[in-house]
Design an enzyme around this catalytic site. Structure first.
Site, PDB file in Angstrom:
ATOM      1  N   LYS A 179       0.832  -1.205   0.000  1.00  0.00           N
ATOM      2  CA  LYS A 179       0.000   0.000   0.000  1.00  0.00           C
ATOM      3  C   LYS A 179       0.869   1.258   0.000  1.00  0.00           C
ATOM      4  O   LYS A 179       0.662   2.175  -0.800  1.00  0.00           O
ATOM      5  CB  LYS A 179      -0.926   0.004   1.226  1.00  0.00           C
ATOM      6  CG  LYS A 179      -1.939   1.120   1.182  1.00  0.00           C
ATOM      7  CD  LYS A 179      -2.744   1.198   2.442  1.00  0.00           C
ATOM      8  CE  LYS A 179      -1.966   1.973   3.467  1.00  0.00           C
ATOM      9  NZ  LYS A 179      -2.705   2.462   4.602  1.00  0.00           N
ATOM     10  N   ASP A 210      -6.530   1.405   0.662  1.00  0.00           N
ATOM     11  CA  ASP A 210      -6.631   1.633   2.103  1.00  0.00           C
ATOM     12  C   ASP A 210      -8.023   1.216   2.549  1.00  0.00           C
ATOM     13  O   ASP A 210      -8.796   0.638   1.778  1.00  0.00           O
ATOM     14  CB  ASP A 210      -6.329   3.101   2.433  1.00  0.00           C
ATOM     15  CG  ASP A 210      -7.466   4.006   2.009  1.00  0.00           C
ATOM     16  OD1 ASP A 210      -8.331   3.559   1.213  1.00  0.00           O
ATOM     17  OD2 ASP A 210      -7.529   5.140   2.491  1.00  0.00           O
TER      18      ASP A 210
END
Ligand code: SF4
Length: 253
Positions: A137, A155
């Protein structure tokens, strides 16, 4: 008659309930609504962006910003952060979650940037993900926001919207990422991360989505949608603001 997108978002996944025109229209509207979206994490350069993103795990951007306002004026490059030392970093970010682990990671990754990359942030996924505290991420955020690459960091907001809106359903962040990357028209990929994230943060919120102010309410097929809006558009524009650069075969389906 509605057509489903033949997405291969996750192997074996069913087609999503949106036509290619509707997907393009959703992102065209996001583009009109937020022409220049960007991160709300405060930073002064690529390195401080990387540090802020590492600190943002399990933490709101507001909380990270509060902590980094005292840290970045003292250390805005890897060498200065190493000189500051792990204890001082921990003290500066003591208000954020996992301050011990995060200060250790920030100190160590700063050392690596100095030793191996001349104090620069590397621009490849492999090099980024090899840094302490940097996962897929975080690497995607840096590649996208820092280097302008067409990546999508999943997210909590993006994971929720992929599933809630049925645009990119998946059990894991990787499946949701793959699903979005398959359906988002190319011209919209660079900003898609921030559009979806900001839509999730401010409109399509976790507890109760604000469907009454949602710019894609007429297109949305979420079970949680609570307002009564007209049926999905039948005729959609294939040009106009936000559609520049989108391959017409992707737009027109
Ligand atoms: S209509 Fe409601 S559920 Fe659908 S995207 Fe908008 S805010 Fe989310």
């Amino acid at each position: 008659m509605k057509r489903a997108v033949e997405t291969k978002a996750a192997s074996g996944a069913a087609p999503i309930p949106y036509s290619p025109e509707e997907v393009a229209e959703i992102f065209r509207r996001f583009a009109v609504q937020r022409p220049s979206p960007t991160t709300e994490l405060e930073h002064t350069n690529l390195y401080t962006l990387l540090v802020a993103v590492v600190m943002s795990a399990q933490m709101t951007d507001t909380g990270v910003n509060r902590a980094t306002r005292g840290l970045f004026p003292r250390a805005s490059d890897p060498a200065a952060m190493v000189a500051l030392g792990e204890d001082a970093i921990r003290e500066a970010i003591r208000t954020i979650t996992f301050a011990n682990a995060k200060s250790k990671n920030v100190f160590r990754l700063s050392q690596i940037l100095v030793e191996r990359y001349g104090g620069k942030v590397p621009d490849t996924r492999e090099a980024l993900e090899a840094l302490p505290g940097v996962g897929r991420k975080t690497a995607n955020v840096i590649l996208n926001t820092g280097f302008g690459k067409d990546t999508l960091a999943v997210d909590t907001h993006i994971f929720r919207l992929g599933n809630r809106l049925k645009l990119a359903p998946g059990k894991t962040p990787e499946e949701v990422e793959e699903g979005f990357l398959k359906i988002i028209p190319e011209g919209f990929l660079k900003n898609a991360h921030h559009w979806i994230l900001l839509h999730g943060r401010y409109v399509c919120k976790a507890r109760k989505p604000d469907c009454g102010i949602c710019v894609i309410a007429d297109l949305c097929r979420a079970d949680e949608k609570w307002n009564d809006v007209p049926a999905p558009l039948k005729e959609l524009p294939v040009s106009g603001p936000g559609l520049q650069g989108v391959p017409q075969d992707r737009v027109a389906g």
